[in-house]
Design an enzyme around this catalytic site. Structure first.
Site, PDB file in Angstrom:
ATOM      1  N   GLY A  23       8.601  99.105  12.013  1.00 48.83           N
ATOM      2  CA  GLY A  23       9.237  98.809  13.305  1.00 48.83           C
ATOM      3  C   GLY A  23       9.540  97.331  13.430  1.00 48.83           C
ATOM      4  O   GLY A  23       9.288  96.711  14.456  1.00 48.83           O
ATOM      5  N   ALA A  24      10.132  96.765  12.363  1.00 48.24           N
ATOM      6  CA  ALA A  24      10.247  95.310  12.264  1.00 48.24           C
ATOM      7  C   ALA A  24      11.545  94.766  12.834  1.00 48.24           C
ATOM      8  O   ALA A  24      11.733  93.553  12.881  1.00 48.24           O
ATOM      9  CB  ALA A  24      10.127  94.910  10.799  1.00 48.24           C
ATOM     10  N   ASN A  25      12.444  95.643  13.295  1.00 53.04           N
ATOM     11  CA  ASN A  25      13.744  95.146  13.751  1.00 53.04           C
ATOM     12  C   ASN A  25      13.730  94.672  15.196  1.00 53.04           C
ATOM     13  O   ASN A  25      14.738  94.161  15.684  1.00 53.04           O
ATOM     14  CB  ASN A  25      14.826  96.224  13.580  1.00 53.04           C
ATOM     15  CG  ASN A  25      14.489  97.499  14.324  1.00 53.04           C
ATOM     16  OD1 ASN A  25      13.665  98.272  13.864  1.00 53.04           O
ATOM     17  ND2 ASN A  25      15.107  97.708  15.475  1.00 53.04           N
ATOM     18  N   GLY A  27      11.176  93.462  18.934  1.00 52.09           N
ATOM     19  CA  GLY A  27       9.920  93.189  19.633  1.00 52.09           C
ATOM     20  C   GLY A  27       8.858  92.477  18.804  1.00 52.09           C
ATOM     21  O   GLY A  27       9.122  91.496  18.106  1.00 52.09           O
ATOM     22  N   ILE A  28       7.638  93.003  18.900  1.00 55.45           N
ATOM     23  CA  ILE A  28       6.469  92.397  18.253  1.00 55.45           C
ATOM     24  C   ILE A  28       6.651  92.338  16.730  1.00 55.45           C
ATOM     25  O   ILE A  28       6.327  91.334  16.093  1.00 55.45           O
ATOM     26  CB  ILE A  28       5.202  93.253  18.541  1.00 55.45           C
ATOM     27  CG1 ILE A  28       5.045  93.559  20.042  1.00 55.45           C
ATOM     28  CG2 ILE A  28       3.958  92.622  17.948  1.00 55.45           C
ATOM     29  CD1 ILE A  28       4.879  92.391  20.923  1.00 55.45           C
ATOM     30  N   GLY A  29       7.144  93.420  16.168  1.00 53.04           N
ATOM     31  CA  GLY A  29       7.294  93.495  14.713  1.00 53.04           C
ATOM     32  C   GLY A  29       8.243  92.425  14.200  1.00 53.04           C
ATOM     33  O   GLY A  29       7.962  91.737  13.208  1.00 53.04           O
ATOM     34  N   SER A 152      -3.026  99.634  21.985  1.00 51.68           N
ATOM     35  CA  SER A 152      -2.570  99.249  23.329  1.00 51.68           C
ATOM     36  C   SER A 152      -3.732  99.405  24.304  1.00 51.68           C
ATOM     37  O   SER A 152      -4.637 100.234  24.078  1.00 51.68           O
ATOM     38  CB  SER A 152      -1.431 100.184  23.747  1.00 51.68           C
ATOM     39  OG  SER A 152      -1.196 100.097  25.145  1.00 51.68           O
ATOM     40  N   TYR A 179       0.893 109.172  25.140  1.00 53.96           N
ATOM     41  CA  TYR A 179       0.947 107.806  24.580  1.00 53.96           C
ATOM     42  C   TYR A 179      -0.474 107.285  24.408  1.00 53.96           C
ATOM     43  O   TYR A 179      -0.828 106.735  23.366  1.00 53.96           O
ATOM     44  CB  TYR A 179       1.755 106.887  25.499  1.00 53.96           C
ATOM     45  CG  TYR A 179       1.858 105.457  24.999  1.00 53.96           C
ATOM     46  CD1 TYR A 179       2.489 105.156  23.787  1.00 53.96           C
ATOM     47  CD2 TYR A 179       1.322 104.391  25.734  1.00 53.96           C
ATOM     48  CE1 TYR A 179       2.583 103.843  23.332  1.00 53.96           C
ATOM     49  CE2 TYR A 179       1.423 103.081  25.280  1.00 53.96           C
ATOM     50  CZ  TYR A 179       2.051 102.809  24.084  1.00 53.96           C
ATOM     51  OH  TYR A 179       2.140 101.504  23.625  1.00 53.96           O
TER      52      TYR A 179
HETATM   53  N1  LIG Z   1       5.403  95.734  24.453  1.00 57.53           N
HETATM   54  C1  LIG Z   1       4.224  95.981  24.992  1.00 57.53           C
HETATM   55  O1  LIG Z   1       3.925  95.556  26.119  1.00 57.53           O
HETATM   56  C2  LIG Z   1       3.212  96.782  24.230  1.00 57.53           C
HETATM   57  C3  LIG Z   1       1.979  97.021  24.824  1.00 57.53           C
HETATM   58  C4  LIG Z   1       1.005  97.705  24.126  1.00 57.53           C
HETATM   59  C5  LIG Z   1       1.264  98.150  22.845  1.00 57.53           C
HETATM   60  N2  LIG Z   1       2.486  97.921  22.276  1.00 57.53           N
HETATM   61  C6  LIG Z   1       2.705  98.414  20.903  1.00 57.53           C
HETATM   62  O2  LIG Z   1       3.365  97.425  20.138  1.00 57.53           O
HETATM   63  C7  LIG Z   1       4.079  98.045  19.075  1.00 57.53           C
HETATM   64  C8  LIG Z   1       5.459  97.443  18.963  1.00 57.53           C
HETATM   65  O3  LIG Z   1       6.208  97.781  20.108  1.00 57.53           O
HETATM   66  P1  LIG Z   1       7.219  96.769  20.813  1.00 57.53           P
HETATM   67  O4  LIG Z   1       6.664  96.466  22.154  1.00 57.53           O
HETATM   68  O5  LIG Z   1       7.578  95.670  19.889  1.00 57.53           O
HETATM   69  O6  LIG Z   1       8.464  97.751  21.063  1.00 57.53           O
HETATM   70  P2  LIG Z   1       9.936  97.804  20.449  1.00 57.53           P
HETATM   71  O7  LIG Z   1      10.646  96.516  20.681  1.00 57.53           O
HETATM   72  O8  LIG Z   1      10.539  99.033  21.009  1.00 57.53           O
HETATM   73  O9  LIG Z   1       9.673  97.983  18.900  1.00 57.53           O
HETATM   74  C9  LIG Z   1       9.223  99.196  18.377  1.00 57.53           C
HETATM   75  C10 LIG Z   1       9.714  99.324  16.960  1.00 57.53           C
HETATM   76  O10 LIG Z   1       9.268 100.587  16.432  1.00 57.53           O
HETATM   77  C11 LIG Z   1      10.369 101.211  15.823  1.00 57.53           C
HETATM   78  N3  LIG Z   1      10.219 102.665  15.737  1.00 57.53           N
HETATM   79  C12 LIG Z   1      10.148 103.569  16.741  1.00 57.53           C
HETATM   80  N4  LIG Z   1      10.077 104.810  16.243  1.00 57.53           N
HETATM   81  C13 LIG Z   1      10.117 104.696  14.889  1.00 57.53           C
HETATM   82  C14 LIG Z   1      10.107 105.616  13.826  1.00 57.53           C
HETATM   83  N5  LIG Z   1      10.101 106.938  14.021  1.00 57.53           N
HETATM   84  N6  LIG Z   1      10.144 105.153  12.564  1.00 57.53           N
HETATM   85  C15 LIG Z   1      10.207 103.821  12.331  1.00 57.53           C
HETATM   86  N7  LIG Z   1      10.248 102.896  13.303  1.00 57.53           N
HETATM   87  C16 LIG Z   1      10.201 103.334  14.562  1.00 57.53           C
HETATM   88  C17 LIG Z   1      11.546 100.810  16.687  1.00 57.53           C
HETATM   89  O11 LIG Z   1      12.775 101.071  16.012  1.00 57.53           O
HETATM   90  P3  LIG Z   1      14.172 101.225  16.830  1.00 57.53           P
HETATM   91  O12 LIG Z   1      14.593  99.834  17.179  1.00 57.53           O
HETATM   92  O13 LIG Z   1      15.047 101.887  15.849  1.00 57.53           O
HETATM   93  O14 LIG Z   1      13.869 102.043  18.041  1.00 57.53           O
HETATM   94  C18 LIG Z   1      11.242  99.334  16.856  1.00 57.53           C
HETATM   95  O15 LIG Z   1      11.628  98.622  15.713  1.00 57.53           O
HETATM   96  C19 LIG Z   1       4.047  99.545  19.381  1.00 57.53           C
HETATM   97  O16 LIG Z   1       3.096 100.167  18.550  1.00 57.53           O
HETATM   98  C20 LIG Z   1       3.605  99.625  20.827  1.00 57.53           C
HETATM   99  O17 LIG Z   1       2.904 100.818  21.128  1.00 57.53           O
HETATM  100  C21 LIG Z   1       3.457  97.260  22.954  1.00 57.53           C
END
Ligand SMILES: NC(=O)c1ccc[n+]([C@@H]2O[C@H](COP(=O)([O-])OP(=O)(O)OC[C@H]3O[C@@H](n4cnc5c(N)ncnc54)[C@H](OP(=O)(O)O)[C@@H]3O)[C@@H](O)[C@H]2O)c1
Length: 307
Positions: A23-25, A27-29, A152, A179
């Protein structure tokens, strides 16, 4: 005077290290990849959408001109894709220093992955469980490796009902509960993985992190509807940037003082924002029976058996 805050400036030189981030494209990744690359790591961005990945790669290369970064296809909601990613990785590379199991979806309506798993558990946990097992030889080939699972605060909303793990046919499903279960599973998996690394004398450590409340794409689908339209903009104002949200992940991945079982999250009020500190997860995540049970059911479901 003792240093207060752990920041990206504390990330050591990562020359010679190879790091996979799922999920590197976005947010956090994405933010974590930028820092890894800036410190000289070879970074593999594992992404499901090639166009989004290409855009992210271009942005990263422009932010870090000498970055050594590659994109590889990975859809965690498809066991075939996880297997294909692992096959391609193992055919190309001999070792892996850090695997960051970051990709995730949050509070989506009930649905199933390609293999018939409930979508959130399937993507957030089962895909990463299988990926880790399929990359284990590469992790073992690195002198000191780490697996970092991104959980989370919502793990506290989860419970493990092994009689209806997948909310079959949507029974008892709510987007938040499911979730929470998937994020609790990330922690149960982390602690069981560490236990098994130790039992097999494997020089790899399993750690976890959570980003607090970070302004990313994770909740974009919740923006429709009256609550989303009113609540989301307010919530986003209270969140930290994805660069700050990536710090607990970075710390778990590279802080030389971090060890297996450590769990990092933001240090501010309710762990929503702030610099990363070592934190603790709830008692449900430390249930040893559930750790073992989840491992066994994950092996049965994915067909990937290890340790
Ligand atoms: N942001 C917060 O406040 C928060 C809080 C608690 C935990 N987290 C955790 O942090 C992690 C990163 O999330 P984020 O906040 O950075 O959100 P994000 O910006 O939506 O990034 C999520 C990434 O996961 C990818 N992804 C989703 N489904 C996938 C699949 N089937 N196969 C491969 N990649 C997939 C997405 O790809 P696409 O771009 O193609 O959708 C995107 O690159 C997650 O595990 C989330 O549960 C986040």
């Amino acid at each position: 005077m003792a240093k207060q805050n752990w920041t990206a400036a504390d990330v050591p030189d990562l020359s010679g290290k190879r790091i996979v981030v799922t999920g590197a494209n976005s947010g956090i990744g994405y933010e974590a990849c930028k820092v890894f690359a800036a410190q000289g790591a070879e970074v593999i961005m594992a992404c499901r959408n090639p166009q989004k990945a290409a855009t992210a790669l271009a942005a990263l290369n422009s932010a870090v001109p000498d970055a050594n970064v590659t994109v590889m296809d990975l859809d965690l909601a498809s066991q075939a894709s996880v297997q294909a990613f692992a096959d391609a990785f193992n055919a190309t590379y001999e070792s892996l220093d850090v695997l960051v199991n970051n990709a995730g979806i949050m509070m989506v309506p009930y649905g199933q992955t390609e293999d018939g798993y409930e979508r959130q558990l399937g993507t957030n946990h089962l895909g990463h469980f299988a990926l880790t097992g399929l990359l284990l030889d590469a992790l073992k080939a690195a002198p000191e490796s780490r697996v970092v699972n991104i959980s989370s605060g919502a793990h506290q909303m989860g419970n493990m009902d092994f009689d209806n793990l997948m909310y079959a046919a949507g029974k008892d499903y709510t987007p938040l509960r499911a979730y929470g279960r998937s994020k609790l599973a990330n922690l149960l998996f982390t602690y069981e993985l560490q236990k098994r690394f130790e039992a097999h004398n494997i020089n790899c450590q399993a750690l976890a992190a959570h980003p607090g409340g970070s302004n990313t794409n994770l909740g974009n689908h919740l923006a429709d509807g009256i609550i989303g339209k009113i609540m989301m903009p307010i919530m986003r104002l209270m969140m930290q940037g994805a660069d700050m949200g990536a710090l607990p992940t970075l710390r778990a991945a590279v802080d030389p003082d971090a060890v297996g079982r450590d769990y990092f999250g933001p240090s501010g009020i309710m762990e929503m924002t702030g610099y990363p500190k070592k934190t603790s997860s709830n008692s449900a995540s430390h249930n040893a029976d559930h750790q073992r049970q989840l491992w066994e059911v994950s092996e049965q479901l994915t067909g990937v058996k290890y340790l």
